[in-house]
Design an enzyme around this catalytic site. Structure first.
Site, PDB file in Angstrom:
ATOM      1  NE  ARG A 151      -2.401  -1.075   3.492  1.00 16.43           N
ATOM      2  CZ  ARG A 151      -3.145  -0.802   4.972  1.00 16.43           C
ATOM      3  NH1 ARG A 151      -4.035   0.083   4.662  1.00 16.43           N
ATOM      4  NH2 ARG A 151      -2.581  -1.163   6.026  1.00 16.43           N
ATOM      5  NE  ARG A 158      -3.775  -4.510   5.876  1.00 16.58           N
ATOM      6  CZ  ARG A 158      -4.383  -3.974   6.800  1.00 16.58           C
ATOM      7  NH1 ARG A 158      -5.423  -3.610   7.021  1.00 16.58           N
ATOM      8  NH2 ARG A 158      -3.515  -3.622   7.832  1.00 16.58           N
ATOM      9  CG  ASN A 181      -2.374  -7.021   2.563  1.00 15.32           C
ATOM     10  OD1 ASN A 181      -2.987  -7.730   3.362  1.00 15.32           O
ATOM     11  ND2 ASN A 181      -1.515  -5.994   3.110  1.00 15.32           N
ATOM     12  NE  ARG A 232       0.822  -3.301  12.948  1.00 15.09           N
ATOM     13  CZ  ARG A 232       0.646  -3.429  11.680  1.00 15.09           C
ATOM     14  NH1 ARG A 232      -0.660  -3.811  10.948  1.00 15.09           N
ATOM     15  NH2 ARG A 232       1.800  -3.514  10.584  1.00 15.09           N
ATOM     16  CG  HIS A 277      -4.544  -8.267   7.671  1.00 18.20           C
ATOM     17  ND1 HIS A 277      -4.054  -7.763   8.840  1.00 18.20           N
ATOM     18  CD2 HIS A 277      -3.597  -7.741   6.679  1.00 18.20           C
ATOM     19  CE1 HIS A 277      -3.087  -6.950   8.448  1.00 18.20           C
ATOM     20  NE2 HIS A 277      -2.709  -6.891   7.559  1.00 18.20           N
TER      21      HIS A 277
HETATM   22  O1  TXD Z   1       0.022  -8.909   7.600  1.00 17.86           O
HETATM   23  C1  TXD Z   1       0.142  -9.016   6.532  1.00 17.86           C
HETATM   24  N1  TXD Z   1      -0.078 -10.188   5.623  1.00 17.86           N
HETATM   25  C2  TXD Z   1       1.090  -8.078   5.622  1.00 17.86           C
HETATM   26  C3  TXD Z   1       1.111  -7.901   4.303  1.00 17.86           C
HETATM   27  C4  TXD Z   1       1.815  -7.092   6.475  1.00 17.86           C
HETATM   28  C5  TXD Z   1       2.926  -6.464   5.377  1.00 17.86           C
HETATM   29  C6  TXD Z   1       2.888  -6.333   4.187  1.00 17.86           C
HETATM   30  N2  TXD Z   1       1.606  -6.983   3.438  1.00 17.86           N
HETATM   31  C7  TXD Z   1       1.610  -7.069   2.299  1.00 17.86           C
HETATM   32  O2  TXD Z   1       2.781  -8.013   1.622  1.00 17.86           O
HETATM   33  C8  TXD Z   1       1.763  -5.896   1.428  1.00 17.86           C
HETATM   34  O3  TXD Z   1       0.777  -5.222   1.223  1.00 17.86           O
HETATM   35  C9  TXD Z   1       2.242  -6.580   0.018  1.00 17.86           C
HETATM   36  O4  TXD Z   1       1.066  -6.959  -0.725  1.00 17.86           O
HETATM   37  C10 TXD Z   1       2.967  -7.507   0.481  1.00 17.86           C
HETATM   38  C11 TXD Z   1       4.698  -7.343   0.133  1.00 17.86           C
HETATM   39  O5  TXD Z   1       4.864  -6.150   1.022  1.00 17.86           O
HETATM   40  P1  TXD Z   1       6.435  -5.658   0.805  1.00 17.86           P
HETATM   41  O6  TXD Z   1       6.488  -4.341   1.900  1.00 17.86           O
HETATM   42  O7  TXD Z   1       7.468  -6.682   0.829  1.00 17.86           O
HETATM   43  O8  TXD Z   1       6.413  -4.972  -0.648  1.00 17.86           O
HETATM   44  P2  TXD Z   1       7.483  -4.611  -1.698  1.00 17.86           P
HETATM   45  O9  TXD Z   1       8.892  -4.105  -0.878  1.00 17.86           O
HETATM   46  O10 TXD Z   1       6.985  -3.754  -2.556  1.00 17.86           O
HETATM   47  O11 TXD Z   1       7.921  -5.954  -2.279  1.00 17.86           O
HETATM   48  C12 TXD Z   1       7.189  -6.764  -3.144  1.00 17.86           C
HETATM   49  C13 TXD Z   1       8.157  -7.601  -4.101  1.00 17.86           C
HETATM   50  C14 TXD Z   1       9.150  -6.635  -5.080  1.00 17.86           C
HETATM   51  O12 TXD Z   1      10.772  -6.986  -4.660  1.00 17.86           O
HETATM   52  C15 TXD Z   1       8.689  -7.106  -6.302  1.00 17.86           C
HETATM   53  O13 TXD Z   1       9.687  -7.106  -7.319  1.00 17.86           O
HETATM   54  C16 TXD Z   1       8.045  -8.460  -6.181  1.00 17.86           C
HETATM   55  O14 TXD Z   1       7.368  -8.383  -5.036  1.00 17.86           O
HETATM   56  N3  TXD Z   1       7.030  -8.894  -7.135  1.00 17.86           N
HETATM   57  C17 TXD Z   1       7.336 -10.472  -7.464  1.00 17.86           C
HETATM   58  N4  TXD Z   1       8.335 -11.407  -7.606  1.00 17.86           N
HETATM   59  C18 TXD Z   1       8.070 -12.476  -7.894  1.00 17.86           C
HETATM   60  N5  TXD Z   1       6.968 -12.733  -9.000  1.00 17.86           N
HETATM   61  C19 TXD Z   1       6.136 -11.652  -9.345  1.00 17.86           C
HETATM   62  N6  TXD Z   1       5.280 -11.744 -10.320  1.00 17.86           N
HETATM   63  C20 TXD Z   1       6.318 -10.330  -8.638  1.00 17.86           C
HETATM   64  N7  TXD Z   1       5.896  -9.159  -8.847  1.00 17.86           N
HETATM   65  C21 TXD Z   1       6.233  -8.212  -7.886  1.00 17.86           C
END
Ligand code: TXD
Length: 322
Positions: A93, A99, A131, A162, A186
């Site tokens: 986000r 979300r 998410n 939290r 969530h």
């Molecule tokens: O409580 C919970 N479940 C959560 C969920 C708590 C914190 C974060 N939450 C969710 O996790 C957040 O809303 C996101 O949907 C995910 C990942 O969060 P993050 O902060 O790690 O996001 P980033 O830093 O943007 O990283 C996402 C990575 C990035 O390196 C992209 O290149 C990669 O995902 N990405 C992929 N990897 C493999 N395959 C594909 N198709 C792909 N697309 C993007």
């Protein structure tokens, strides 16, 4: 090779495939290897990114004294035979986003990741973090066709921790002495349950007045958004990765821990065909049982409203995949 070295290299770790090397994925990978929970294969679509992170983490190996190892890759073949596949790939986000705003784009990413990972690790347990969490967990279950016991989502530990922090700060006691319970999806409709929150067994309802508890509950519901607003560039990742690491250790070490997880409900809490956060016993088979706590009429109603919102988004996510 001398005998000592031979026995040292023969030590076998479990294997965890972490899909997505963003903030959550890389921090989770770090926690897993630093705690010697498992070896990690970190995968991302960005060339070089997971390899660079893995090399950096491996360079700290001697300093941290860790035995487990990490490799970075862009190729699903390298994730083969993982015991657990963790899906963190997808957008996070930005300020002002809910979300649910991530729905269509993350549905595509998660469905593809689940399908590809399953091909190489058909016996794995899948842990979803991306998410909107409950929707992405449902989608992973659908796409993989796995028994529901082997697919779960991480959110409840985070939401509970939290609430634990906010109660600790309010009372001026250590977080570790506080036990909390948060059910439901969530999102804004999550259901923190003050009746089941205690400080060393003492219900918080005996220590705090209703309006203070209401404020702590509200802050918990908005805990993720509060961090997104402060960071401006993404969401939380330290506490999310800690939460996921606890679930992974519970499964790999067959700890039978009672932890909240998004799991598939088949009549529990009067709900069917939906993934929602409830207390589960986690062990080597995944979700081994679900604990049904008694709820008041209004708590039940709130849980059902949360489930309804998840269901609606599951339909939208499936429709978006065409
Ligand atoms: O409580 C919970 N479940 C959560 C969920 C708590 C914190 C974060 N939450 C969710 O996790 C957040 O809303 C996101 O949907 C995910 C990942 O969060 P993050 O902060 O790690 O996001 P980033 O830093 O943007 O990283 C996402 C990575 C990035 O390196 C992209 O290149 C990669 O995902 N990405 C992929 N990897 C493999 N395959 C594909 N198709 C792909 N697309 C993007």
């Amino acid at each position: 090779m001398n005998a000592f070295l031979h026995s040292a290299t023969a030590y076998q770790f479990f294997k965890v495939a972490v899909i997505g090397a963003g903030n959550v994925g890389r921090t989770l990978a770090q926690r897993i290897i630093e705690k010697n929970v498992a070896d990690v294969v970190l995968l991302d679509i960005v060339p070089g990114l997971p390899q660079g992170i893995a090399l950096d983490l491996m360079s700290a190996r001697g300093i941290e004294g860790q035995d487990s190892q990490i490799v970075g890759t862009n190729n699903y073949e390298d994730t083969a035979d993982a015991n657990i596949v963790v899906i963190t790939a997808g957008l996070a986000r930005r300020p002002g986003m809910s979300r649910d705003d991530l729905l269509a784009i993350n549905a595509k990413i998660v469905a593809e990741a689940a399908e590809k990972a399953l091909k190489y690790s058909p016996d794995a347990i899948f842990l979803v973090i991306t998410n909107p969490l409950d929707v992405m967990t449902y989608l992973t279950w659908k796409v993989t066709g796995l028994p529901s016991q082997r697919v779960m989502g991480m959110a409840g530990i985070l939401d509970s921790s939290r609430l634990q922090l906010f109660i600790a700060m309010q009372l001026g006691v250590c977080s570790a002495d506080i036990s909390t319970m948060v059910l439901g999806g969530h999102g804004d409709l999550m259901l923190p349950l003050p009746r089941y929150c205690t400080v060393r067994g003492v219900p918080i309802t005996e220590l705090l007045d209703t309006s203070t508890i209401d404020q702590l509950v509200e802050r918990t519901r908005n805990g993720g958004a509060e961090i997104v607003k402060l960071l401006q560039t993404g969401g939380a990742y330290y506490a999310p990765s800690s939460s996921a690491c606890v679930m992974i250790a519970a499964i790999l070490r067959n700890q039978s821990r009672l932890l909240p997880a998004a799991t598939y409900l088949q009549g529990e809490y009067g709900l069917e065909d939906v993934f929602l956060g409830v207390p589960c016993r986690l062990g080597c088979h995944g979700v081994e049982s679900i604990l049904e706590v008694s709820l008041t009429e209004s708590e039940k109603e709130a849980l059902h409203i949360s489930a309804q919102s998840v269901r609606k988004n599951v339909e939208l996510a499936i429709a978006s995949l065409g």
